[in-house]
Design a protein around this motif. Structure first.
Motif, PDB file in Angstrom:
ATOM      1  N   PRO A  12       0.320  -1.411  -0.293  1.00 59.53           N
ATOM      2  CA  PRO A  12      -0.345  -0.107   0.260  1.00 59.53           C
ATOM      3  C   PRO A  12       1.150   1.167   0.743  1.00 59.53           C
ATOM      4  O   PRO A  12       0.307   2.389  -0.618  1.00 59.53           O
ATOM      5  N   PHE A  13       1.896   1.202   0.550  1.00 62.84           N
ATOM      6  CA  PHE A  13       3.092   1.901   0.651  1.00 62.84           C
ATOM      7  C   PHE A  13       4.242   2.353  -0.129  1.00 62.84           C
ATOM      8  O   PHE A  13       5.503   2.977   0.050  1.00 62.84           O
ATOM      9  N   GLY A  14       4.568   2.025  -1.672  1.00 63.24           N
ATOM     10  CA  GLY A  14       5.136   1.743  -2.624  1.00 63.24           C
ATOM     11  C   GLY A  14       5.696   3.217  -2.615  1.00 63.24           C
ATOM     12  O   GLY A  14       4.630   4.105  -2.860  1.00 63.24           O
ATOM     13  N   THR A  15       6.797   2.944  -3.395  1.00 65.07           N
ATOM     14  CA  THR A  15       7.445   4.675  -3.978  1.00 65.07           C
ATOM     15  C   THR A  15       6.782   5.302  -5.151  1.00 65.07           C
ATOM     16  O   THR A  15       7.242   6.370  -5.344  1.00 65.07           O
ATOM     17  N   SER A  16       6.964   4.102  -6.150  1.00 64.51           N
ATOM     18  CA  SER A  16       6.385   5.060  -7.021  1.00 64.51           C
ATOM     19  C   SER A  16       4.900   5.209  -7.110  1.00 64.51           C
ATOM     20  O   SER A  16       4.202   5.321  -6.854  1.00 64.51           O
ATOM     21  N   PRO A  17       4.673   6.621  -8.402  1.00 67.04           N
ATOM     22  CA  PRO A  17       3.690   6.997  -8.136  1.00 67.04           C
ATOM     23  C   PRO A  17       2.575   6.385  -9.064  1.00 67.04           C
ATOM     24  O   PRO A  17       2.104   6.685 -10.166  1.00 67.04           O
ATOM     25  N   ASP A  18       1.791   5.491  -7.976  1.00 58.72           N
ATOM     26  CA  ASP A  18       0.488   4.308  -8.648  1.00 58.72           C
ATOM     27  C   ASP A  18      -0.702   5.518  -8.955  1.00 58.72           C
ATOM     28  O   ASP A  18      -1.172   5.323  -7.258  1.00 58.72           O
ATOM     29  N   PRO A  19      -1.412   5.357  -9.447  1.00 59.56           N
ATOM     30  CA  PRO A  19      -2.292   6.450 -10.007  1.00 59.56           C
ATOM     31  C   PRO A  19      -3.050   5.626  -9.083  1.00 59.56           C
ATOM     32  O   PRO A  19      -4.776   6.556  -8.854  1.00 59.56           O
ATOM     33  N   ARG A  20      -3.949   4.633  -8.970  1.00 58.93           N
ATOM     34  CA  ARG A  20      -4.373   3.086  -8.332  1.00 58.93           C
ATOM     35  C   ARG A  20      -4.592   4.037  -7.092  1.00 58.93           C
ATOM     36  O   ARG A  20      -5.980   4.112  -6.069  1.00 58.93           O
ATOM     37  N   PHE A  21      -3.555   4.550  -6.325  1.00 55.71           N
ATOM     38  CA  PHE A  21      -3.564   4.936  -4.516  1.00 55.71           C
ATOM     39  C   PHE A  21      -4.250   6.429  -4.575  1.00 55.71           C
ATOM     40  O   PHE A  21      -3.983   6.724  -3.955  1.00 55.71           O
ATOM     41  N   LEU A  22      -3.975   7.404  -5.190  1.00 56.12           N
ATOM     42  CA  LEU A  22      -4.367   8.840  -5.583  1.00 56.12           C
ATOM     43  C   LEU A  22      -5.860   8.595  -4.534  1.00 56.12           C
ATOM     44  O   LEU A  22      -6.657   8.105  -4.847  1.00 56.12           O
ATOM     45  N   ILE A 233       6.416  10.972   2.285  1.00 61.64           N
ATOM     46  CA  ILE A 233       7.091  11.087   3.520  1.00 61.64           C
ATOM     47  C   ILE A 233       5.869   9.947   4.947  1.00 61.64           C
ATOM     48  O   ILE A 233       6.600   9.123   5.747  1.00 61.64           O
ATOM     49  N   ILE A 234       4.596  10.030   4.397  1.00 60.02           N
ATOM     50  CA  ILE A 234       3.486   9.693   5.037  1.00 60.02           C
ATOM     51  C   ILE A 234       4.213   8.327   4.737  1.00 60.02           C
ATOM     52  O   ILE A 234       3.899   6.608   5.673  1.00 60.02           O
ATOM     53  N   ASN A 235       4.583   7.372   3.244  1.00 59.33           N
ATOM     54  CA  ASN A 235       3.880   6.342   2.485  1.00 59.33           C
ATOM     55  C   ASN A 235       5.993   5.932   3.075  1.00 59.33           C
ATOM     56  O   ASN A 235       5.921   4.653   3.383  1.00 59.33           O
ATOM     57  N   LEU A 236       6.135   5.900   4.200  1.00 55.47           N
ATOM     58  CA  LEU A 236       7.838   5.919   3.964  1.00 55.47           C
ATOM     59  C   LEU A 236       8.410   5.276   5.539  1.00 55.47           C
ATOM     60  O   LEU A 236       8.140   4.189   6.217  1.00 55.47           O
ATOM     61  N   LEU A 237       7.336   6.611   6.713  1.00 56.51           N
ATOM     62  CA  LEU A 237       6.973   5.694   7.568  1.00 56.51           C
ATOM     63  C   LEU A 237       6.007   4.617   7.734  1.00 56.51           C
ATOM     64  O   LEU A 237       6.673   3.831   8.644  1.00 56.51           O
ATOM     65  N   CYS A 238       5.334   4.648   6.737  1.00 55.95           N
ATOM     66  CA  CYS A 238       4.140   3.220   7.211  1.00 55.95           C
ATOM     67  C   CYS A 238       4.631   1.906   6.604  1.00 55.95           C
ATOM     68  O   CYS A 238       5.279   1.350   7.118  1.00 55.95           O
ATOM     69  N   GLU A 239       5.785   2.846   5.368  1.00 50.41           N
ATOM     70  CA  GLU A 239       5.913   1.166   4.840  1.00 50.41           C
ATOM     71  C   GLU A 239       7.856   0.689   6.126  1.00 50.41           C
ATOM     72  O   GLU A 239       7.416  -0.645   5.873  1.00 50.41           O
TER      73      GLU A 239
END
Length: 308
Positions: A12-22, A233-239
């Motif tokens: 759920p918290f990948g670093t690539s810009p995945d538009p599915r998770f917008l 940074i939210i993604n980084l922390l969650c991952e």
């Protein structure tokens, strides 16, 4: 690694810009509508700005994906530090045009003929330039001249400039006033609020297959404090928190666990430095026309091991 442990079908918290998770918040919807309208209405120039990590590339990809049912060709320039000839060659190649010459006039003639053919086929052609604050003055002028490729009533080429708040400062320089006058739409991203951060994390987990809360409310409060609402940074922390929870075999991410991850990443709870060009922000994410206000933004990246 942790997906099966938490019963997720994707990360759920990948670093690539995945538009599915917008995640569609009000300012996100406004900026997305601004981009889609600028492209579909053939407005010529559209500008998207926002601080580092606030989801500009994800937003661009979602906007372009929305045209899947219509005819659209896209050239995506992800490295704007190019000479003029290299830039034109890159655009032609990304459009799928086999360049037959290495001269500027020859490539422009070839591009113009191709654009006219696509216009007759009712196809929209878009050049997206990411990290546009790094464009040279000479290349900015050449890009402005590309909008001269037009019919008597329509622009043949739609151009989206995407960059950090410094791009707006650059576009205010007197030397590019002709380009600025041609910009029809301004779109902006912005950091999330605390409530939006909670909802953002929950939505990404839901899309990844979670059927229960994984982060405690106190953990999400800390994630907001350390990230200041910056999605990257939210993604980084969650991952990293999910990885640590998996290693420790705990089913719930606690505030203490997030605290340890933030310390490991050397994140701090005080705000990042405010970008100088963002002071006096109007806080709007999109503007259908000219404006002098910029959103409040934060400057800085985490200093943890991901940069080492």
């Amino acid at each position: 690694m942790y997906n099966s442990f938490f019963k997720l079908h994707s990360s759920p918290f990948g670093t690539s810009p995945d538009p599915r998770f917008l995640y569609m918040m009000p300012h996100t919807r406004e900026a997305l509508a601004c981009l889609e309208y600028g492209i579909s209405a053939r407005k010529g120039f559209t500008v998207l700005t926002g601080e580092v990590g606030t989801g500009k590339t994800t937003l661009l990809k979602r906007a372009l994906a929305s045209f899947n049912n219509r005819r659209i060709s896209t050239a995506f320039v992800f490295n704007p530090r190019l000479e003029v000839l290299d830039f034109l060659e890159f655009v032609l190649a990304d459009f799928g045009i086999n360049s037959t010459t290495r001269t500027k006039s020859g490539m422009l003639l070839q591009l113009n003929r191709w654009l006219i053919e696509r216009f007759r086929m009712e196809e929209t052609c878009v050049v997206v330039i990411d990290e546009a604050q790094n464009l040279s003055w000479d290349l900015l002028e050449e890009i402005r001249l590309l909008t001269n490729l037009e019919t008597s009533s329509e622009k043949l080429l739609q151009i989206v400039l995407s960059g950090q708040p410094e791009l707006e400062e650059k576009l205010r320089h007197p030397s590019v006033r002709q380009l600025r006058q041609r910009i029809a739409l301004w779109c902006r991203t912005q950091p999330l609020t605390e409530n939006q951060t909670h909802a953002y994390v929950a939505e990404r987990l839901r899309l990844a297959g979670a059927t229960r809360p994984i982060f405690t409310s106190q953990a999400l409060d800390l994630i907001y404090r350390y990230s200041h609402g910056i999605p990257r940074i939210i993604n980084l922390l969650c991952e990293h928190s999910l990885i640590v929870a998996y290693v420790e075999q705990v089913q719930e991410v606690s505030a203490e666990l997030v605290e340890g991850v933030a310390a490991e990443l050397e994140l701090e709870t005080q705000p990042f430095l405010i970008s100088p060009v963002a002071i006096g922000s109007s806080g709007r994410s999109g503007n259908f026309g000219e404006t002098s206000g910029l959103m409040t933004a934060f400057d800085g990246e985490p200093k943890g091991r991901q940069d080492r």
